[in-house]
Write an enzyme that holds these catalytic residues in place. Structure first.
Site, PDB file in Angstrom:
ATOM      1  N   TYR A  14       0.832  -1.214   0.000  1.00  0.00           N
ATOM      2  CA  TYR A  14       0.000   0.000   0.000  1.00  0.00           C
ATOM      3  C   TYR A  14       0.864   1.261   0.000  1.00  0.00           C
ATOM      4  O   TYR A  14       0.610   2.207  -0.751  1.00  0.00           O
ATOM      5  CB  TYR A  14      -0.904  -0.036   1.224  1.00  0.00           C
ATOM      6  CG  TYR A  14      -1.946   1.051   1.311  1.00  0.00           C
ATOM      7  CD1 TYR A  14      -3.100   0.992   0.544  1.00  0.00           C
ATOM      8  CD2 TYR A  14      -1.792   2.114   2.195  1.00  0.00           C
ATOM      9  CE1 TYR A  14      -4.075   1.974   0.641  1.00  0.00           C
ATOM     10  CE2 TYR A  14      -2.756   3.102   2.306  1.00  0.00           C
ATOM     11  CZ  TYR A  14      -3.900   3.033   1.529  1.00  0.00           C
ATOM     12  OH  TYR A  14      -4.852   4.012   1.628  1.00  0.00           O
ATOM     13  N   LYS A  74       0.932   4.081  -2.922  1.00  0.00           N
ATOM     14  CA  LYS A  74       0.528   5.459  -2.646  1.00  0.00           C
ATOM     15  C   LYS A  74       1.650   6.460  -2.910  1.00  0.00           C
ATOM     16  O   LYS A  74       1.387   7.607  -3.295  1.00  0.00           O
ATOM     17  CB  LYS A  74       0.023   5.568  -1.209  1.00  0.00           C
ATOM     18  CG  LYS A  74      -1.328   4.877  -0.991  1.00  0.00           C
ATOM     19  CD  LYS A  74      -2.391   5.370  -1.961  1.00  0.00           C
ATOM     20  CE  LYS A  74      -3.792   4.955  -1.564  1.00  0.00           C
ATOM     21  NZ  LYS A  74      -4.797   5.401  -2.558  1.00  0.00           N
TER      22      LYS A  74
END
Length: 255
Positions: A155, A159
């Site tokens: 993640y 991001k």
């Protein structure tokens, strides 16, 4: 006249949470809104709950943002059913948290596919319309986790990749009247963060209170906080801003 009267905005992953809050903010400011979600019935139900300005319309469309054919079909449906496309918000996301030695290739590929490939495919499809009309706004959702977060190698990498993505597209698409920016939320009260509390075997109330106590503004964030930032960056008021990431985290990254 409201900021988005006569505009069409697409928000991915908008059946709930930050996405729905953002879709509602666009609707309240006059936009016609397309809610895209993997679950078309959930997208249609969410579109039906939007409070629309006079003359605006809403549609819910099922789409897998990690699949090029699904994306192209969805974008063409938006243009056909709502009469155009002016704003794209790449919000769709998933988490598959685990420490590196436990993280599987499936965990990695799924998160990268939805966040990064999804933003790539959706933006590529939208920019065909944006460049032709020499106008468009793209806002991608990054996260404070881009700065690193234990158990989120997939993640966090995705991001931070979003931030490089918008910087590059700011350079490429600026000459065509297209602004591309990102918003990086901190802790936001959603079903996703409530699930984190459950994994930690904490009550939602205690979990949120602990986060608020560690935050300079001493409160947690809500989808409306992110919606306000997204709609600003998607408005003509922000026409001199591109390639940037705005952290909306109550000051958490200052600590």
């Amino acid at each position: 006249m409201t900021r988005f009267e006569g505009r069409v905005a697409v928000v991915t992953g908008a059946a709930r949470g930050i996405g729905f809050g953002t879709a509602q903010r666009f609707a309240s400011e006059g936009a016609s809104v397309a809610i895209l979600d993997l679950d078309e019935s959930a997208a249609a139900e969410a579109a039906g709950r939007l409070e629309l300005a006079d003359g605006a319309r809403a549609v819910g469309i099922g789409a897998d943002v990690s699949d090029a054919t699904s994306v192209d079909t969805a974008v063409e449906r938006v243009v056909s059913e709502l009469g155009g496309l002016h704003v794209l918000v790449n919000n769709a996301g998933v988490t598959r948290d685990n420490l590196l030695f436990k993280m599987t290739e499936v965990d990695w590929d799924l998160v990268m596919g939805v966040h990064l490939k999804g933003a790539f495919l959706m933006t590529k499809a939208a920019q065909r319309h944006f460049t032709e009309q020499r106008y468009g706004k793209v806002v991608c959702l990054s996260s404070t986790s881009a700065l690193g977060n234990r158990g989120q190698a997939n993640y966090s990498a995705a991001k931070m990749g979003i931030q490089g993505f918008v910087r590059t597209l700011g350079l490429e698409l600026g000459p065509y009247g297209i602004n591309v920016n990102a918003v990086a939320p901190g802790f936001i009260a959603t079903e996703m963060t409530d699930a984190t509390a459950a994994r930690l075997k904490m009550s939602v109330e205690d979990f949120r209170a602990g986060v608020a106590d560690r935050n300079p503004v001493k409160r947690i964030g809500h989808p409306e906080d992110i919606a306000a930032a997204v709609t600003f960056l998607a408005s003509d008021e922000a026409s001199y801003i591109t390639g940037q990431t705005l952290y909306v985290d109550g000051g958490a990254t200052l600590l």
